[in-house]
Every structure is written in C-alpha cells, then in structure tokens.
Design an enzyme around this catalytic site. Structure first.
Site, short mmCIF file in Angstrom:
data_model
loop_
_atom_site.label_atom_id
_atom_site.label_comp_id
_atom_site.label_asym_id
_atom_site.label_seq_id
_atom_site.Cartn_x
_atom_site.Cartn_y
_atom_site.Cartn_z
N ARG A 221 0.81 -1.22 0.00
CA ARG A 221 0.00 0.00 0.00
C ARG A 221 0.85 1.27 0.00
O ARG A 221 0.52 2.27 0.63
CB ARG A 221 -0.96 0.01 1.19
CG ARG A 221 -1.94 -1.15 1.20
CD ARG A 221 -2.86 -1.11 -0.03
NE ARG A 221 -3.75 -2.27 -0.04
CZ ARG A 221 -3.51 -3.41 -0.73
NH1 ARG A 221 -2.41 -3.53 -1.45
NH2 ARG A 221 -4.37 -4.40 -0.69
N SER B 286 -11.49 -0.15 2.65
CA SER B 286 -10.74 -0.66 3.80
C SER B 286 -10.18 0.51 4.61
O SER B 286 -9.49 1.37 4.07
CB SER B 286 -9.60 -1.57 3.34
OG SER B 286 -10.11 -2.73 2.72
N GLU C 252 -5.47 3.22 6.43
CA GLU C 252 -5.31 3.08 4.99
C GLU C 252 -6.04 4.21 4.27
O GLU C 252 -5.60 4.70 3.23
CB GLU C 252 -5.85 1.73 4.50
CG GLU C 252 -5.62 1.49 3.02
CD GLU C 252 -5.91 0.05 2.61
OE1 GLU C 252 -6.30 -0.15 1.45
OE2 GLU C 252 -5.74 -0.87 3.44
#
Length: 306
Positions: free
Chosen positions: A178, A227, A297
């Site tokens: 990520r 998410s 996130e």
C-alpha cells in the site's frame, strides 16, 4: 470559507484552459459524502494544462489530487490550498499490441479491467475489486483478490510540482504494501500495464466472481471509504477490530460495518470528525486488546473545525 484566490491565480496564468472554483464543496467528491470546502478546486483540461498550472503555481501552495474519492476523508474544516480533480481528460483507456493497456490516472480501475477483458488481456482482473482510479492504484500500490499494481505496471507517467513530465519504471516506483516510493508531490497522469493473453469470457468470469465476492462480504452500496486500516504484517485488520469488540460500534451516524468491520460507514448525518473519531477509538481498542497499532489506509486530509 477561505479567502478567494482564484482571481490572482487566473491573472498569473493567462493561458489556463481548465476550470478554477473558489470554496468548492468537497462532500460530493468523497464516497463518505463529508468534508468542508476546498479553497480552490482545479479541473485541468488535459495533462498539458495541468503542467502549465503547476509551473506557475506557488511551490508553497498545498496541493491535493482527487480521483473518485473512494479512499479519502476530507476533514470538516476543508482543504486550505488547491484541490486538483482529474476528470474525463485523464480517463482514456487504450488497449495496445503485446497485451498492454494504457490508462489515464483518472480512469476507474473497474473500467480498465473491463477494457482488458474485452481485449483478451488477462492479469488485470484484480482491478475490478478496487473502487478507485488508476492514480490511486499507483500511489498506494492498490491491490485486491490476489493481485497488486506492482504485478502489472510497466511505467507510470506524472508531473512534478514544477510542471515537468517524469516517468518511472516498475522498479523505480519503489512499491511496497500500500505504498510507493515516488515523492508525494508527483502527480500521476497515466500508466502502462502489461497483461497476458487470455480468453475474454474466462476473464469476465473472474471479474464476475470478484463482484459477487465483494457484494457478499463488503458494504459496497453504502457511504464508505473502503478498507479503513492496513493489514499488519501477518495479520488481518478486520479480525483485530472484531476481536476488540468493535463490530457495529457507533459514534452518531458513523458506524463500524457489521458486515465487514474494516469498513466505516456514514449512515447519512455523520461528520468527518465523527468518522475519524470512530476510527481512532477502534485503533485504541485494538491496541488495548491485542497490543497492535493499526495504521490508517484511508487518507485523511484537511483541517478540523475549530
């Protein structure tokens, strides 16, 4: 409301073709449907126009790039600076010889997956499971259902804060979980992907399976940001949240999803502050229960209300 600086910007950029809007509402730009105004919202006409704008913009001016707003929480005090919206001019998708796809940074991931499928290009089906744009996938090494951006990227193209065109190979992107190592002030404008030969019907079947999996396990038809927390190494964020007793936890109209507890939901009247406070409460409870520090996130930007 912020001071209106659009007049000064226009006078310093006489050849600008894109649209400048002062104190633009940002709630429609975010899937959470929350957030205060953007001091300036700029919609560039194309990459050349964006480069011109950046070359004449004060380097000290804060800049935020927005795609579909699926992984974004804009705080209630808004964004003091320039928000750049990459729209249709950055959404072109083209299939190329050699099982390659070129896509603009504003192109929705799901549409890139569909163009690849129609062209018989396999390997990009995972993009169907990412509710964002190619620009976001590049910036976060977006991934889902067994695939990541790093697996298929050939080259990414962008602009520096000085408006200079730059390109990055897969290796130069510095991908990790990520994350990309490319400086934050680079604005991605397009990407080239490499797939493999495949049967269109088989690829569409893979995409349909992803669609069904998302619909059955995630609150996809709600005001959510996807998410919320990154998975810690070797662990799953949703399991930690569940273990901490946070499934269904609420602050006003902000709630931890009961279907998938790594998702936060705005039931209608939640503020960005409600959503962020709920997320921080979840992080605290997970820390106290499991001793694990969850990292956000979702990108949280802007300033809180005084």
């Amino acid at each position: 409301m912020f001071p209106d600086i659009t007049g000064a910007l226009k006078s310093s950029m006489p050849n600008l073709r894109g649209k400048l809007e002062a104190n633009a509402p940002t709630a429609p730009l975010s899937w959470f449907r929350t957030g205060g105004p953007a001091q300036v919202l700029f919609s560039p006409a194309d990459a050349e126009d964006l480069g011109y704008f950046l070359s004449r913009l004060d380097p000290a001016m804060p800049v935020l790039v927005v795609g579909l707003g699926s992984n974004l929480l804009i705080r209630d005090g808004g964004w003091a600076g320039v928000m750049i919206r990459l729209g249709k001019a950055f959404s072109e998708i083209t299939s190329l010889p050699g099982y390659r796809i070129r896509a603009g940074a504003g192109a929705p991931d799901v549409k890139v997956a569909r163009v690849a499928a129609d062209a018989g290009i396999s390997g990009l089906s995972f993009l169907r499971g990412i509710p964002g744009t190619i620009g976001g996938a590049l910036r976060m090494n977006g991934g889902a259902y067994g695939g990541e951006t790093k697996d298929v990227l050939v080259e990414a193209v962008g602009l520096t804060r000085r408006g200079e065109r730059v390109s990055f190979s897969n290796q130069q992107m510095g991908f990790s979980y990520r994350h990309t190592g490319v400086p934050d002030d680079v604005i991605f404008t397009e990407a080239l992907f490499q797939g493999k030969p495949g049967d269109p019907e088989t690829i569409l079947g893979e995409m349909n399976a992803i669609t069904e999996a998302r619909s059955s396990t995630q609150p996809v038809n709600t005001r959510t940001g996807g998410s919320t927390f990154k998975n810690p190494p070797g662990l799953k964020a949703w399991e930690l949240v569940d273990k901490a007793g946070c499934r269904g936890l609420r602050i006003g109209d902000a709630q931890v999803s009961e279907m998938h507890c790594n998702f936060l939901i705005n039931h209608g009247a939640a503020t960005a502050t409600d959503i962020e406070n709920l997320g921080e409460d979840v992080r605290r409870r997970v820390r106290e229960t499991s001793g694990v520090e969850l990292d956000w996130e979702i990108k949280r930007v802007g300033q809180a209300l005084a």
